[in-house]
Design a protein around this motif. Structure first.
Motif, mmCIF file in Angstrom:
data_model
loop_
_atom_site.group_PDB
_atom_site.id
_atom_site.type_symbol
_atom_site.label_atom_id
_atom_site.label_comp_id
_atom_site.label_asym_id
_atom_site.label_seq_id
_atom_site.Cartn_x
_atom_site.Cartn_y
_atom_site.Cartn_z
ATOM 1 N N GLY A 80 54.868 31.280 35.308
ATOM 2 C CA GLY A 80 53.285 31.327 35.171
ATOM 3 C C GLY A 80 52.478 31.755 36.194
ATOM 4 N N PHE A 81 52.893 31.103 37.203
ATOM 5 C CA PHE A 81 52.163 31.417 38.541
ATOM 6 C C PHE A 81 51.926 32.801 38.869
ATOM 7 C CE2 PHE A 81 51.929 32.133 43.101
ATOM 8 C CZ PHE A 81 50.741 31.763 43.418
ATOM 9 N N ARG A 82 52.896 33.619 38.840
ATOM 10 C CA ARG A 82 53.110 35.128 39.155
ATOM 11 C C ARG A 82 52.241 35.712 38.120
ATOM 12 N NH1 ARG A 82 57.670 39.354 40.773
ATOM 13 N NH2 ARG A 82 56.175 40.966 41.522
ATOM 14 N N ALA A 83 52.333 35.419 36.816
ATOM 15 C CA ALA A 83 51.694 35.964 35.846
ATOM 16 C C ALA A 83 49.990 35.583 35.780
ATOM 17 C CB ALA A 83 52.071 35.416 34.548
ATOM 18 N N ALA A 84 49.651 34.697 36.290
ATOM 19 C CA ALA A 84 48.500 34.160 36.530
ATOM 20 C C ALA A 84 47.687 34.896 37.614
ATOM 21 C CB ALA A 84 48.282 32.520 36.792
ATOM 22 N N LEU A 85 48.441 34.847 38.702
ATOM 23 C CA LEU A 85 47.915 35.799 39.772
ATOM 24 C C LEU A 85 47.769 37.113 39.294
ATOM 25 C CD1 LEU A 85 47.170 35.721 42.720
ATOM 26 C CD2 LEU A 85 49.428 35.941 43.528
ATOM 27 N N THR A 86 48.606 37.831 38.761
ATOM 28 C CA THR A 86 48.669 39.209 38.179
ATOM 29 C C THR A 86 47.689 39.391 37.578
ATOM 30 O OG1 THR A 86 51.059 39.606 38.423
ATOM 31 C CG2 THR A 86 49.747 40.937 37.253
ATOM 32 N N LEU A 87 47.301 38.511 36.527
ATOM 33 C CA LEU A 87 46.191 38.555 35.585
ATOM 34 C C LEU A 87 44.917 38.798 36.378
ATOM 35 C CD1 LEU A 87 47.653 36.720 32.565
ATOM 36 C CD2 LEU A 87 47.351 39.005 32.590
ATOM 37 N N VAL A 88 44.753 37.647 37.139
ATOM 38 C CA VAL A 88 43.390 37.458 37.811
ATOM 39 C C VAL A 88 43.170 38.598 38.737
ATOM 40 C CG1 VAL A 88 42.261 35.970 39.472
ATOM 41 C CG2 VAL A 88 43.318 35.031 37.995
ATOM 42 N N GLY A 89 44.079 39.084 39.375
ATOM 43 C CA GLY A 89 43.983 40.006 40.477
ATOM 44 C C GLY A 89 43.563 41.586 39.717
ATOM 45 N N ASP A 90 44.107 41.620 38.498
ATOM 46 C CA ASP A 90 43.981 42.900 37.706
ATOM 47 C C ASP A 90 42.564 42.958 37.114
ATOM 48 O OD1 ASP A 90 46.283 43.972 38.378
ATOM 49 O OD2 ASP A 90 47.469 43.574 36.390
ATOM 50 N N ALA A 91 42.034 41.890 36.794
ATOM 51 C CA ALA A 91 40.647 41.479 36.073
ATOM 52 C C ALA A 91 39.621 41.531 36.905
ATOM 53 C CB ALA A 91 40.568 40.149 35.304
ATOM 54 N N ALA A 92 39.786 41.172 38.346
ATOM 55 C CA ALA A 92 38.531 41.026 39.104
ATOM 56 C C ALA A 92 38.358 42.679 39.796
ATOM 57 C CB ALA A 92 39.245 40.326 40.587
ATOM 58 N N PRO A 93 36.867 42.713 39.872
ATOM 59 C CA PRO A 93 36.494 43.822 40.461
ATOM 60 C C PRO A 93 36.828 44.058 41.471
ATOM 61 C CG PRO A 93 34.458 42.641 39.244
ATOM 62 C CD PRO A 93 35.720 41.713 39.481
ATOM 63 N N ALA A 94 36.993 45.300 42.140
ATOM 64 C CA ALA A 94 37.735 45.631 43.394
ATOM 65 C C ALA A 94 36.839 45.034 44.498
ATOM 66 C CB ALA A 94 37.817 47.278 43.770
ATOM 67 N N GLN A 95 35.501 45.138 44.464
ATOM 68 C CA GLN A 95 34.789 44.505 45.513
ATOM 69 C C GLN A 95 34.448 42.862 45.664
ATOM 70 O OE1 GLN A 95 33.837 46.071 42.758
ATOM 71 N NE2 GLN A 95 31.561 45.417 41.875
ATOM 72 N N HIS A 96 35.114 42.395 44.592
ATOM 73 C CA HIS A 96 35.323 40.925 44.641
ATOM 74 C C HIS A 96 36.765 40.320 44.490
ATOM 75 C CE1 HIS A 96 30.759 40.809 44.444
ATOM 76 N NE2 HIS A 96 30.947 41.279 43.272
ATOM 77 N N ARG A 97 37.632 41.306 44.663
ATOM 78 C CA ARG A 97 38.884 40.980 44.351
ATOM 79 C C ARG A 97 39.395 39.804 45.302
ATOM 80 N NH1 ARG A 97 41.428 45.797 43.313
ATOM 81 N NH2 ARG A 97 40.982 45.293 41.332
ATOM 82 N N GLY A 98 39.226 40.090 46.621
ATOM 83 C CA GLY A 98 39.422 38.964 47.673
ATOM 84 C C GLY A 98 39.041 37.703 47.415
ATOM 85 N N GLY A 99 37.654 37.632 47.128
ATOM 86 C CA GLY A 99 37.099 36.337 47.045
ATOM 87 C C GLY A 99 37.682 35.495 45.699
#
Length: 392
Positions: A314-333
């Motif tokens: 679940g953790f790796r799936a959650a991190l993947t989904l959040v990282g993919d959904a985030a706009p590039a300019q706000h991905r780090g935050g």
């Protein structure tokens, strides 16, 4: 030429050594209790200090390696790890225990970003996906191996509270030497920026994904916190198993299962892996609760394996989904915000267990904890299954 250098495996070794130091005290908390004299609540507070330090470093210095380079940050993390070991070697009471956990949390916070980036960036062309898993394996494997090493050394040598940290100091020295010769992957480095909070925010377009993903991460990290903070007390006081090597091996099983679970995420697909991971996590927590009721070590080990596997999936799936959904300019935050929620999960519920254990006893506290985390995981999994995020 850089592709022929063993940069990626070497960086993974550095990552694993640094993270191993953060779980060295896990099998030793009972010995510290006997030597210094403090309650189960204080055990969980000492543990939670680590998570507070990790969150603080992620918020304040999460992007430092992008500015000054990977190697300087990795060397700083190794220095903090060595200082943490020194605190445990010199400890004569709670103040140095707190200092040691703060320093190890600072090291883990720096390693989370810098070491992960270094492992991936030093991979050969076409090997980025494998390098991402190598970073995950180094992280979780290091956490598991630290507890296993400490438990074995504490059980079978005459120096249970010192030798694990001397060994770790030797490993840190080797890892520091490796770090010195790693290729620097940041081409344009700057001076160290001032200490100030970085951007940690969740853009509106990510909130639909962020809510179930972060809730699942919170529940999974709560399970990890349970095993790394109070599982040795459960095994000794509730199950009557006093072998420290067994306590260390139990923690190792959780992180090993988490690594294996994360390795399956790509095959299952992140959209299906998130609810599936939550379901497996709930099953693992049921086994943990059953072990406390039946006083069964076998059920506790099965709960560690099942729960750890669900957490990893679940953790790796959650991190993947959040990282993919985030706009590039706000991905780090956005990812930093995700990790803040996850590390809150590894601290607050565990402190709650300590408080309840002081009032009700370890077994009722453990049962209340498992029921609470099962509810969180079930809610996150149900939401993710009914409203799966769009493919990216």
């Amino acid at each position: 030429m850089r592709g022929r250098r063993p940069g990626c495996p070497a960086a993974a070794v550095v990552f694993a050594v640094g993270m191993a130091g953060t779980t060295l005290p896990t099998p030793l908390y009972g010995l510290y209790q006997a030597e210094i004299g403090f309650s189960e609540l204080m055990v969980t507070v000492v543990f939670a200090v680590y998570a507070v330090a990790v969150i603080t470093v992620l918020v304040v210095a999460g992007n430092y390696s992008d500015e000054v380079g990977r190697r300087p940050v990795l060397l700083c993390a190794m220095a903090l790890s060595a200082a943490s070991a020194g605190c445990f070697l010199l400890q004569s009471g709670l103040p140095l225990l707190f200092a040691g956990r703060l320093l190890s949390g600072g090291a883990a916070g720096l390693l989370s970003g810098a070491a992960t980036a270094a492992v991936i960036e030093l991979a050969r062309p076409g090997q980025k996906a494998r390098a991402g898993f190598a970073a995950t394996a180094a992280n979780m494997g290091g956490l598991g191996c630290g507890a296993l090493l400490s438990g074995i050394v504490a059980q079978y040598t005459p120096w249970p509270l010192t030798l694990p940290f001397w060994i770790h100091l030797g490993l840190v020295a080797v890892a520091s030497g490796i770090t010195w010769f790693l290729p620097e992957t940041v081409t344009e480095t700057k001076r160290w920026p001032p200490l100030r909070p970085q951007g940690v925010r969740v853009p509106p377009e990510v909130k639909g994904v962020f809510a179930p993903a972060s809730l699942a991460a919170f529940a999974g990290f709560a399970l990890l916190g349970l095993f790394t903070a109070v599982a040795p007390s459960f095994t000794s006081r509730t199950l009557g198993v006093h072998n420290l090597a067994v306590s260390g091996a139990l923690v190792f099983c959780v992180f090993l299962a988490s690594t294996l679970g994360q390795s399956l995420t790509r095959r299952v697909g992140a959209r299906r892996a998130l609810p599936a991971g939550c379901a497996v996590l709930v099953a693992g927590l049921l086994l943990v609760a059953s072990s406390l009721i039946a006083e069964s070590m076998l059920l506790l080990v099965l709960g560690a394996l099942c729960g750890g596997g669900g957490q990893g999936l679940g953790f790796r799936a959650a991190l993947t989904l959040v990282g993919d959904a985030a706009p590039a300019q706000h991905r780090g935050g956005t990812i930093s915000a995700f990790f803040v929620v996850a590390y809150t999960g590894i601290s607050l519920p565990v402190v709650g267990v300590g408080a309840l254990a002081t009032w009700l006893g370890l077994r009722p506290a453990g049962l209340i904890f498992t029921a609470f985390v099962m509810l969180l995981a079930a809610c996150a999994g149900t939401y993710a299954a009914r409203r799966p995020p769009a493919s990216t």
